[in-house]
Design an enzyme around this catalytic site. Structure first.
Site, PDB file in Angstrom:
ATOM      1  CE  LYS A  36      -0.289  -0.167   5.045  1.00 48.85           C
ATOM      2  NZ  LYS A  36      -1.093  -0.679   6.189  1.00 48.85           N
ATOM      3  NE  ARG A 134      -6.641   0.660  11.665  1.00 45.34           N
ATOM      4  CZ  ARG A 134      -5.381   0.722  11.259  1.00 45.34           C
ATOM      5  NH1 ARG A 134      -4.555   1.590  11.796  1.00 45.34           N
ATOM      6  NH2 ARG A 134      -4.932  -0.091  10.324  1.00 45.34           N
ATOM      7  CE1 TYR A 264      13.382  31.229   0.771  1.00 44.28           C
ATOM      8  CE2 TYR A 264      13.072  28.910   1.247  1.00 44.28           C
ATOM      9  CZ  TYR A 264      13.002  29.968   0.362  1.00 44.28           C
ATOM     10  OH  TYR A 264      12.564  29.755  -0.909  1.00 44.28           O
ATOM     11  CG  MET A 313       8.455  22.714  -2.348  1.00 45.88           C
ATOM     12  SD  MET A 313       7.181  23.570  -3.296  1.00 45.88           S
ATOM     13  CE  MET A 313       6.387  24.545  -2.050  1.00 45.88           C
TER      14      MET A 313
HETATM   15  C1  LIG Z   1      -0.341  -1.800   6.725  1.00 42.19           C
HETATM   16  C2  LIG Z   1      -0.900  -3.071   7.170  1.00 42.19           C
HETATM   17  C3  LIG Z   1      -0.067  -4.176   7.407  1.00 42.19           C
HETATM   18  C4  LIG Z   1       1.439  -4.124   7.374  1.00 42.19           C
HETATM   19  O1  LIG Z   1       1.924  -3.571   8.560  1.00 42.19           O
HETATM   20  P1  LIG Z   1       3.505  -3.565   8.896  1.00 42.19           P
HETATM   21  O2  LIG Z   1       3.576  -3.104  10.290  1.00 42.19           O
HETATM   22  O3  LIG Z   1       4.115  -2.602   7.938  1.00 42.19           O
HETATM   23  O4  LIG Z   1       3.994  -4.928   8.685  1.00 42.19           O
HETATM   24  C5  LIG Z   1      -0.663  -5.379   7.699  1.00 42.19           C
HETATM   25  N1  LIG Z   1      -2.003  -5.486   7.799  1.00 42.19           N
HETATM   26  C6  LIG Z   1      -2.833  -4.436   7.610  1.00 42.19           C
HETATM   27  C7  LIG Z   1      -4.294  -4.621   7.739  1.00 42.19           C
HETATM   28  C8  LIG Z   1      -2.315  -3.194   7.306  1.00 42.19           C
HETATM   29  O5  LIG Z   1      -3.134  -2.147   7.121  1.00 42.19           O
END
Ligand SMILES: *Cc1c(COP(=O)(O)O)cnc(C)c1O
Length: 390
Positions: A36, A134, A264, A313
């Site tokens: 992700k 969550r 800056y 930046m």
């Molecule tokens: C991001 C995520 C992971 C991976 O987590 P890490 O700590 O980077 O290994 C695993 N499961 C879910 C549901 C996540 O959102």
């Protein structure tokens, strides 16, 4: 791939393969690698392909859009995604052969309806909330969700390939309590007539610290990129190799007299005559602006040198003082990378910023070119022997 770019995140494919292999060794089960947020800043397709080459059984994303983008980029291994907007197009997911993490009865129905429309069987994995509060179905929804999943499976509309949950990492007792709830859920699911092939609870932290939480699959993000999920353990201590080297180059060198103000606000004044090097990376590229004056350093010609003055930046300045005579325009500057190779670890930045290494790598900006670098497998016992590097 553009070459000659002045802002590069070099991604070591052997490092990612090694890390995935290390996790496979450690767990003995299926390894799901999470890519992700652009593969935690490494490039999602680069990370996914390297992970599959390293033996990952499944690729994970949060969003369906991320999963579909991987397909478009030619990633053809199995992909699971689990965080859905209310209008997520599950039909597109089915068409692209993407597995859907289902958190609600409504998602289950929409997935089944899309499968029915197409006359195919969708693949689902049930995502359960065992205490993180969550995403995921809450315990009071399990019985209804599992019964309906069993019906839809019997009707040939979907296959429940797995069941999973996510830990709060709140401590050992809390982890065990979540695992106990996960065990209950699995028993309930089986009683409803569904036999999941994959059961996964652990992300990187539990994968590396708690064998009793491995079940038959783990879902790792940060560890696959070679970084430690723990504040008190380094990558090397965990047998992991950081995959990203963030580098730029010197684009200007200037000798300045004592008393010169830098960048800056002049919050850095050179105490003595020195040489300043300009590096074209800034906060738009993921360098936290607040590193200003923190003592953060980079490596130039293999030597650590301090970042001075405010980070802009697009650019920042280093005092290269004693190295000046040895430097030329175009010389590489490494912002962070594998400390075993002499580079600053990313944890210097996350420590100074009071955040976690995850946030730094996930914030590397879009102007930084992700450049995959391949090479022989790191765990080849003898790289020089015939076939050793095959
Ligand atoms: C991001 C995520 C992971 C991976 O987590 P890490 O700590 O980077 O290994 C695993 N499961 C879910 C549901 C996540 O959102």
């Amino acid at each position: 791939m553009r070459s000659g770019s002045m802002r590069v995140a070099e991604i070591s494919l052997p490092a990612i393969r090694h890390n995935v292999g290390r996790i496979r060794e450690l767990t003995g089960g299926a390894v799901i690698v999470v890519v992700k947020a652009g593969g935690y800043g490494h490039g999602a397709a680069i990370a996914a392909n390297a992970a599959l080459a390293g033996g990952a059984a499944l690729i994970g994303t949060a969003d369906l859009e991320e999963a579909l983008a991987l397909r478009e980029a030619g990633v053809d291994g199995p992909i699971l995604c689990w965080l859905h907007g209310v209008r997520a197009d599950f039909g597109a997911a089915i068409d692209a052969g993407i597995e859907i993490g289902v958190s609600t009865g409504e998602q289950l129905e929409r997935l089944a309806a899309a499968a029915a429309e197409r006359g195919v069987r969708a693949t689902a994995q049930l995502k359960l909330d065992t205490g993180l509060s969550r995403n995921g179905a809450a315990p009071d929804e399990w019985a209804g969700l599992f019964a309906r999943a069993a019906e839809l499976e019997a009707a040939g509309l979907l296959r429940v390939r797995g069941v999973f949950s996510h830990l709060a990492n709140a401590g050992d007792a809390e982890d065990r309590a979540q695992a106990a709830r996960f065990d209950e859920a699995i028993a309930l699911l089986r009683a409803a007539g569904v036999e999941p092939e994959l059961m996964h609870l652990a992300a990187s932290a539990a994968t590396l610290s708690s064998p009793h939480l491995h079940y038959n699959a783990v879902r790792v993000g940060v560890a696959a990129y070679g970084l430690s999920p723990f504040a008190d353990k380094t990558s090397a201590q965990l047998g992991l190799v950081p995959a990203m080297t963030l580098r730029s180059e010197i684009v200007a060198l200037r000798g300045v007299p004592a008393g010169t103000g830098v960048s800056y606000g002049f919050n850095h004044i050179c105490e003595a005559a020195t040489t300043l090097a300009l590096v074209p990376m800034g906060y738009a590229d993921g360098m936290p602006r607040a590193l200003n004056g923190s003592g953060a350093w980079v490596t130039v010609a293999g030597e650590p040198r301090p970042i001075v003055g405010r980070i802009g930046m697009d650019q920042f300045i280093i005092d290269v003082g004693p190295l000046a005579g040895r430097l030329s325009l175009g010389d590489p500057v490494v912002l962070f990378g594998d400390p075993e190779r002499g580079y600053p670890p990313v944890e210097i930045w996350s420590g100074l910023m009071r955040t976690i290494n995850y946030e730094i790598i996930a914030s590397i900006g879009p102007r930084v070119i992700r450049e995959a670098v391949d090479g022989p497998d790191l765990d080849s016992p003898d790289l020089d022997s015939p076939g050793g590097a095959a």
